[in-house]
Scaffold this motif. Structure first.
Motif, PDB file in Angstrom:
ATOM      1  N   ARG A 290      -0.296 -13.996   0.985  1.00  0.00           N
ATOM      2  CA  ARG A 290      -1.536 -13.322   0.548  1.00  0.00           C
ATOM      3  C   ARG A 290      -2.114 -12.493   1.705  1.00  0.00           C
ATOM      4  O   ARG A 290      -2.523 -11.353   1.514  1.00  0.00           O
ATOM      5  CB  ARG A 290      -2.578 -14.347   0.084  1.00  0.00           C
ATOM      6  N   LYS A 293      -0.090  -9.319   2.224  1.00  0.00           N
ATOM      7  CA  LYS A 293      -0.371  -8.277   1.228  1.00  0.00           C
ATOM      8  C   LYS A 293      -1.745  -7.659   1.470  1.00  0.00           C
ATOM      9  O   LYS A 293      -1.939  -6.451   1.298  1.00  0.00           O
ATOM     10  CB  LYS A 293      -0.300  -8.846  -0.192  1.00  0.00           C
ATOM     11  N   MET A 294      -2.698  -8.498   1.861  1.00  0.00           N
ATOM     12  CA  MET A 294      -4.037  -7.962   2.128  1.00  0.00           C
ATOM     13  C   MET A 294      -4.001  -6.989   3.295  1.00  0.00           C
ATOM     14  O   MET A 294      -4.624  -5.933   3.247  1.00  0.00           O
ATOM     15  CB  MET A 294      -5.025  -9.102   2.397  1.00  0.00           C
ATOM     16  N   GLN A 296      -1.436  -5.228   4.220  1.00  0.00           N
ATOM     17  CA  GLN A 296      -0.758  -4.016   3.728  1.00  0.00           C
ATOM     18  C   GLN A 296      -1.699  -3.128   2.934  1.00  0.00           C
ATOM     19  O   GLN A 296      -1.630  -1.905   2.997  1.00  0.00           O
ATOM     20  CB  GLN A 296       0.407  -4.404   2.816  1.00  0.00           C
ATOM     21  N   GLN A 297      -2.559  -3.791   2.125  1.00  0.00           N
ATOM     22  CA  GLN A 297      -3.392  -3.032   1.194  1.00  0.00           C
ATOM     23  C   GLN A 297      -4.693  -2.556   1.835  1.00  0.00           C
ATOM     24  O   GLN A 297      -5.472  -1.854   1.212  1.00  0.00           O
ATOM     25  CB  GLN A 297      -3.697  -3.891  -0.054  1.00  0.00           C
ATOM     26  N   SER A 298      -4.916  -2.956   3.087  1.00  0.00           N
ATOM     27  CA  SER A 298      -6.216  -2.669   3.706  1.00  0.00           C
ATOM     28  C   SER A 298      -6.333  -1.216   4.152  1.00  0.00           C
ATOM     29  O   SER A 298      -7.317  -0.841   4.762  1.00  0.00           O
ATOM     30  CB  SER A 298      -6.430  -3.595   4.898  1.00  0.00           C
ATOM     31  N   THR A 300      -4.235   2.638   5.541  1.00  0.00           N
ATOM     32  CA  THR A 300      -3.090   3.174   6.263  1.00  0.00           C
ATOM     33  C   THR A 300      -2.852   2.349   7.520  1.00  0.00           C
ATOM     34  O   THR A 300      -3.773   2.087   8.278  1.00  0.00           O
ATOM     35  CB  THR A 300      -3.356   4.635   6.668  1.00  0.00           C
TER      36      THR A 300
ATOM     37  N   ARG B 229       6.409  -7.450  -7.133  1.00  0.00           N
ATOM     38  CA  ARG B 229       4.978  -7.123  -7.058  1.00  0.00           C
ATOM     39  C   ARG B 229       4.272  -7.544  -8.350  1.00  0.00           C
ATOM     40  O   ARG B 229       3.216  -8.185  -8.317  1.00  0.00           O
ATOM     41  CB  ARG B 229       4.807  -5.617  -6.822  1.00  0.00           C
ATOM     42  N   ARG B 233       1.411 -10.698  -8.550  1.00  0.00           N
ATOM     43  CA  ARG B 233       0.065 -10.139  -8.418  1.00  0.00           C
ATOM     44  C   ARG B 233      -1.012 -11.211  -8.623  1.00  0.00           C
ATOM     45  O   ARG B 233      -1.945 -11.329  -7.827  1.00  0.00           O
ATOM     46  CB  ARG B 233      -0.150  -8.986  -9.402  1.00  0.00           C
TER      47      ARG B 233
END
Lengths: 346, 346
Positions: A290, A293-294, A296-298, A300, B229, B233
């Motif tokens: 988790r 992924k966080m 990565q998604q935060s 660039t 993915r 999710r």
């Protein structure tokens, strides 16, 4: 660029000829991308319907596989369907010059392809490869150089793989295609592919079977929302293709399914026994993923880059360790030194 | 409209007052939608910060739960968090007039809520409900009447449920909110919700645990694509919320997890034994669900409509059978006749 450590020398990209076998979505996109980036590309397809368009894109199309081999490309990329592999390899064997050409492929399972290449007597020329690229389309009509934008390739090697041939294939991917590379062995590749794709496809199929077998299936389907839709989407694709994929990686899928069954049973037992510690452990276990992924998604991410030097006697295992740390090779920085991006790690 | 068959009479929507307890995402959206559609709406929230905006939207905000009950709304919809349910019910019990008011709720588990309502001595007034509506937001700030656009509600009844009260709540959903209804009992609802949501959340969590526990987790994460993915999710959302959801429906989740474990083990065994018949059966089993999704996705569907008459002595089981056939109630067409849409069936 850097000289290989065997008979094979790695040419500059502008001097390298790449042969593509199979101009479907994956091979066609690759041929078009290489040609656009200035690499000399020759190609063969089992039917010649893409040839007029391919020639217009600067791809030199060959009448036969023998013609393609006779041109002595530095690398031949097998982009034919997996089921055609034994026939293509049998036809290549008598015409391929192994001192001139290194063989690679784009198959999504690596152990099986290596077995086929070795069975055809072409093992010494071979370095495996698997690009993380694709979409739901197929065929030359869908071929698009952008399919490989920012793609990662798994390059698969074994103890006997020539470093020079590995270098050659990687150079094609890094400079010719403009992509990133991680170095794996077949076992690690096929286990990882089973974990993130083949086994989950079976799980998704089991979910739709669970619903279909329920007397209240129409009620369940009516109540279904986003979580159900996401988790079963891959079970809606062609089940024959899924089955073939699972069969090709059967040993790994079997082992992962048993592990998943044990995890689900452990949660069932914990719910039955009211074992709060076990439930707490279960819901905390995946927290590193988790967090990954966080991160990565935060937004660039500017990945740090560094040079990784490795012992030429153990290049396979040292580059595998680099991949395990979450590093992606973006270039060669000298003899036995690779430049890597330090990606987010789980 | 149609008169109820007990002491309770179903008023025309324009004459019906609906009380909303809890102005979060679900309750706030519901209050705003009902008010916009001309229903008289009164509301109470545990904090009064939404009251200025709510009053501007035509929602009459009450200082206390006792004030809300004293207004004798025909229906009170409990939209408070599940964990606040016992306290809210205890406060309502001494002030609610059961001859004037029917209680319903919007909870995602139904058996537990009914137990709480009965424990509070309010069972005779209660009809359960669960709207298939929501998003990842929360709170009054996110409340939006459009959240209920084209929503389906599960209305949950038991052998003792008053038909008139069921009719009242359904009338509010059909005419007041403009939605569809299926009639279930608590067991069928909670099993179906476990099947399409609670159990899959555990499966998704087990998948990310499987990756996190793998020494090659960074390689696997690097190779992951769309299927991974999508299937993981929901495991990225708040694990505490998932755990609470699973705990509330523990018996059903336990049973489904054991069934899923058995399915995955059966595939593992078939792969181990090379049992092609079993694999063929596994990949064919869910075909009715694939066909159902294909029919849904093939474009705009004009659902056939028909009237379903039912025996007033067995209205619960006959309307449950209608739901099992894939029919959704869109209106009342007379005494003990509902108008249904015939939806796609699995």
């Amino acid at each position: 660029m850097v000289a290989g450590n065997g008979d094979i020398r790695v040419p500059e990209m502008a001097d390298m000829t790449v042969g593509i076998i199979g101009l479907g979505l994956i091979g066609g996109s690759l041929a078009r991308r290489l040609a656009r980036r200035g690499v000399n590309v020759i190609a063969w397809n089992h039917r010649d319907h893409p040839y007029v368009q391919a020639e217009a894109d600067g791809i030199h199309c060959m009448r036969t596989l023998a013609d393609l081999a006779a041109a002595k490309p530095a690398v031949i990329v097998l982009c034919n369907p997996l089921k055609a592999m034994p026939a293509v390899l049998a036809e290549l064997k008598p015409v391929l010059d192994p001192t001139a050409t290194t063989l690679t492929d784009v198959g999504s399972v690596k152990g099986m392809v290596r077995d086929q290449v070795e069975a055809a007597g072409l093992g010494e020329c071979y370095v495996g490869a698997h690009p993380m690229a694709g979409n739901e389309l197929s065929g030359w009509q869908a071929a698009d150089p952008a399919l490989y934008d920012d793609a990662l390739w798994a390059v698969t090697v074994c103890d006997d793989t020539s470093y020079a041939r590995f270098h050659m294939v990687s150079q094609m991917i890094l400079d010719g295609i403009g992509n990133r590379v991680i170095v794996l062995n077949d076992t690690v590749h096929d286990q990882a592919a089973a974990l993130i794709s083949h086994m989950p496809h079976v799980v998704a199929t089991a979910l739709i079977n669970q619903l279909t077998d329920d007397p209240n299936r129409n009620i369940a389907a009516a109540l279904a929302a986003g979580s159900w839709r996401d988790m079963t989407r891959v079970a809606l694709t062609d089940p024959d293709r899924t089955r073939a994929m699972v069969d090709e990686d059967a040993v790994n899928v079997e082992s992962l399914l048993r592990s998943m069954a044990a995890r689900l049973t452990a949660v069932a037992d914990a719910l039955h026994d009211g074992d709060n510690d076990e439930l707490t452990r279960f819901f905390a276990d995946g927290q590193p993923f988790r967090n990954y992924k966080m991160a990565q998604q935060s937004g660039t991410i500017d990945y740090a880059e560094r040079d990784v030097a490795f012992d030429p006697a153990y290049w396979q295992t040292e580059l595998l360790s680099s991949a395990r740390r979450g590093e992606h090779i973006i270039g060669f920085a000298g003899d036995h030194i690779v430049r890597v991006q330090v990606r987010s790690a789980v």
